[in-house]
Design a protein around this motif. Structure first.
Motif, PDB file in Angstrom:
ATOM      1  N   TRP A  99      -7.535   1.946   8.227  1.00 45.37           N
ATOM      2  CA  TRP A  99      -7.455   2.597   6.915  1.00 45.37           C
ATOM      3  C   TRP A  99      -7.030   4.055   7.084  1.00 45.37           C
ATOM      4  O   TRP A  99      -6.298   4.603   6.258  1.00 45.37           O
ATOM      5  CB  TRP A  99      -8.801   2.520   6.175  1.00 45.37           C
ATOM      6  CG  TRP A  99      -8.934   1.335   5.270  1.00 45.37           C
ATOM      7  CD1 TRP A  99      -9.856   0.342   5.338  1.00 45.37           C
ATOM      8  CD2 TRP A  99      -8.094   1.021   4.143  1.00 45.37           C
ATOM      9  NE1 TRP A  99      -9.640  -0.582   4.334  1.00 45.37           N
ATOM     10  CE2 TRP A  99      -8.575  -0.189   3.581  1.00 45.37           C
ATOM     11  CE3 TRP A  99      -6.984   1.624   3.557  1.00 45.37           C
ATOM     12  CZ2 TRP A  99      -7.994  -0.786   2.464  1.00 45.37           C
ATOM     13  CZ3 TRP A  99      -6.391   1.032   2.439  1.00 45.37           C
ATOM     14  CH2 TRP A  99      -6.900  -0.160   1.909  1.00 45.37           C
ATOM     15  N   MET A 145      -3.394   3.943   7.566  1.00 44.22           N
ATOM     16  CA  MET A 145      -2.745   3.622   6.296  1.00 44.22           C
ATOM     17  C   MET A 145      -2.674   4.864   5.406  1.00 44.22           C
ATOM     18  O   MET A 145      -1.664   5.119   4.733  1.00 44.22           O
ATOM     19  CB  MET A 145      -3.515   2.510   5.588  1.00 44.22           C
ATOM     20  CG  MET A 145      -2.800   1.925   4.386  1.00 44.22           C
ATOM     21  SD  MET A 145      -1.360   0.909   4.832  1.00 44.22           S
ATOM     22  CE  MET A 145      -2.179  -0.610   5.335  1.00 44.22           C
ATOM     23  N   CYS A 148       0.747   6.822   4.027  1.00 39.92           N
ATOM     24  CA  CYS A 148       1.045   7.195   2.636  1.00 39.92           C
ATOM     25  C   CYS A 148       1.323   8.691   2.512  1.00 39.92           C
ATOM     26  O   CYS A 148       2.256   9.109   1.813  1.00 39.92           O
ATOM     27  CB  CYS A 148      -0.116   6.799   1.730  1.00 39.92           C
ATOM     28  SG  CYS A 148      -0.400   5.019   1.611  1.00 39.92           S
ATOM     29  N   TRP A 169      -3.333 -10.003   0.949  1.00 43.29           N
ATOM     30  CA  TRP A 169      -4.377  -8.994   1.175  1.00 43.29           C
ATOM     31  C   TRP A 169      -5.200  -9.367   2.402  1.00 43.29           C
ATOM     32  O   TRP A 169      -5.621 -10.501   2.577  1.00 43.29           O
ATOM     33  CB  TRP A 169      -5.269  -8.870  -0.045  1.00 43.29           C
ATOM     34  CG  TRP A 169      -6.221  -7.701   0.084  1.00 43.29           C
ATOM     35  CD1 TRP A 169      -7.437  -7.686   0.684  1.00 43.29           C
ATOM     36  CD2 TRP A 169      -5.978  -6.383  -0.391  1.00 43.29           C
ATOM     37  NE1 TRP A 169      -7.978  -6.438   0.626  1.00 43.29           N
ATOM     38  CE2 TRP A 169      -7.112  -5.604  -0.033  1.00 43.29           C
ATOM     39  CE3 TRP A 169      -4.924  -5.775  -1.086  1.00 43.29           C
ATOM     40  CZ2 TRP A 169      -7.226  -4.251  -0.355  1.00 43.29           C
ATOM     41  CZ3 TRP A 169      -5.037  -4.427  -1.405  1.00 43.29           C
ATOM     42  CH2 TRP A 169      -6.172  -3.688  -1.045  1.00 43.29           C
ATOM     43  N   ILE A 175       0.838  -1.202   0.000  1.00 43.84           N
ATOM     44  CA  ILE A 175       0.000   0.000   0.000  1.00 43.84           C
ATOM     45  C   ILE A 175       0.868   1.245   0.000  1.00 43.84           C
ATOM     46  O   ILE A 175       0.606   2.216  -0.726  1.00 43.84           O
ATOM     47  CB  ILE A 175      -0.946   0.000   1.220  1.00 43.84           C
ATOM     48  CG1 ILE A 175      -1.835  -1.245   1.221  1.00 43.84           C
ATOM     49  CG2 ILE A 175      -1.798   1.263   1.231  1.00 43.84           C
ATOM     50  CD1 ILE A 175      -2.751  -1.361   0.027  1.00 43.84           C
ATOM     51  N   TRP A 224       2.342   1.774  -3.503  1.00 42.75           N
ATOM     52  CA  TRP A 224       1.417   2.293  -4.503  1.00 42.75           C
ATOM     53  C   TRP A 224       1.360   3.822  -4.430  1.00 42.75           C
ATOM     54  O   TRP A 224       1.384   4.504  -5.458  1.00 42.75           O
ATOM     55  CB  TRP A 224       0.029   1.687  -4.290  1.00 42.75           C
ATOM     56  CG  TRP A 224      -0.058   0.252  -4.725  1.00 42.75           C
ATOM     57  CD1 TRP A 224       0.854  -0.449  -5.455  1.00 42.75           C
ATOM     58  CD2 TRP A 224      -1.131  -0.660  -4.469  1.00 42.75           C
ATOM     59  NE1 TRP A 224       0.434  -1.734  -5.663  1.00 42.75           N
ATOM     60  CE2 TRP A 224      -0.783  -1.894  -5.068  1.00 42.75           C
ATOM     61  CE3 TRP A 224      -2.343  -0.557  -3.775  1.00 42.75           C
ATOM     62  CZ2 TRP A 224      -1.612  -3.012  -5.011  1.00 42.75           C
ATOM     63  CZ3 TRP A 224      -3.175  -1.679  -3.709  1.00 42.75           C
ATOM     64  CH2 TRP A 224      -2.809  -2.890  -4.332  1.00 42.75           C
TER      65      TRP A 224
END
Length: 299
Positions: A208, A211, A215, A200, A40, A43
């Motif tokens: 989330w 997460m 990022c 996954w 993740i 990406w």
């Protein structure tokens, strides 16, 4: 603010963000597979690398044009694997112990630069490497009755990041920093996407959020680090990664309840001192590390 003050502020903010990022990585890795968490992150990092490449002076096509394509791909893949191992170390060994060992990266780079880059290391830097090795022994504490063999995980991560750093130096001889940064993100994301989906895992709503923060901090930290390198010499910015070591150790102790033993504190101080001396000697000899190298545990 002067350009130097702005550069120092950017560098300090970047290492602070990376410290928080490592803390979030540890939190997520205790509940989800490190490969999944890294995928993740990558990406988002690959998207950031594509945006920077498209807005660079050479454009996306120019950034993707590598004179040593396989070397660029290999170093990108190696870093992705190294980050998986680093996050595993955060969750199984701890932030403080892992980053105390990560501090030895410049010393390992100096050792590897002799056979792989043909550089010469004088007696002063060999002495610093030897002193740093003593510091690592203090941290690892192999003679202690409760020696934990999981400490090998951050040691492997340190060796891998040092190899990645040497490969980055080698690639910088023929390719631009734009190309190096492009393949760091894109090659790593492509490689981990082949494996990551098999791990996954359903993520809770609150995780989330973490997460997403992970990022965002990665992209923000890299942007500020790039700004810092654009305003300051690498020899000024590079040692600031040791501030991250201190901050991460504090996060490990006060947020996650980790324990910093006396031998870990002493060993970490010795390794940091030896590493700063090694970086300073490289700068004096005109072999300052290229700015494409980030602190271990990032993007």
């Amino acid at each position: 603010m002067t350009p130097r003050s702005t550069g120092l502020l950017c560098a300090l903010t970047a290492v602070t963000i990376f410290s928080v990022q490592d803390g979030i990585s540890k939190h997520l890795a205790t509940a989800y597979p490190p490969i999944f968490v890294t995928m993740i992150r990558y990406w988002a990092f690959a998207g950031f690398a594509l945006i920077l490449a498209s807005r660079s002076t050479v454009g996306l096509k120019g950034a993707a044009s590598a004179n040593r394509l396989w070397l660029q791909i290999a170093r990108g893949v190696l870093l992705a694997v190294q980050i998986v191992i680093s996050i595993t170390a955060f969750s199984r060994v701890g932030l403080a112990a892992s980053h105390s060992i990560f501090a030895a990266t410049p010393l390992v780079v100096a050792c590897l630069s002799v056979p792989l880059l043909g550089e010469k290391v004088g007696w002063r830097r060999w002495m610093a490497i030897g002193v740093g090795f003593v510091g690592i022994l203090l941290i690892v504490n192999p003679l202690h009755a409760t020696f934990d063999y999981k400490i090998v995980i951050p040691v492997v991560a340190t060796l891998m990041f040092a190899l990645y750093s040497v490969m980055t130096r080698l690639a910088s001889r023929t390719d631009t920093p734009d190309t190096a940064f492009f393949y760091t993100g894109v090659a790593g994301a492509a490689a981990i996407t082949f494996i990551g989906p098999f791990y996954w895992t359903n993520i809770t709503f609150s995780d989330w959020f973490w997460m997403l923060v992970l990022c965002i901090t990665g992209m923000t930290g890299h942007y500020l680090l790039i700004r810092a390198f654009g305003l300051l010499d690498a020899v000024v910015v590079q040692p600031m990664s040791y501030i991250q070591t201190v901050l991460v150790c504090l996060i490990g102790v006060f947020v996650f309840g980790e324990i910093m033993t006396a031998n870990m504190i002493a060993g970490c101080a010795i390794v940091i001192a030896a590493g700063i001396f090694t970086i300073w000697r490289e700068a004096r000899l005109g072999r300052t590390p290229p700015p494409a190298i980030d602190p271990p545990g990032t993007p």
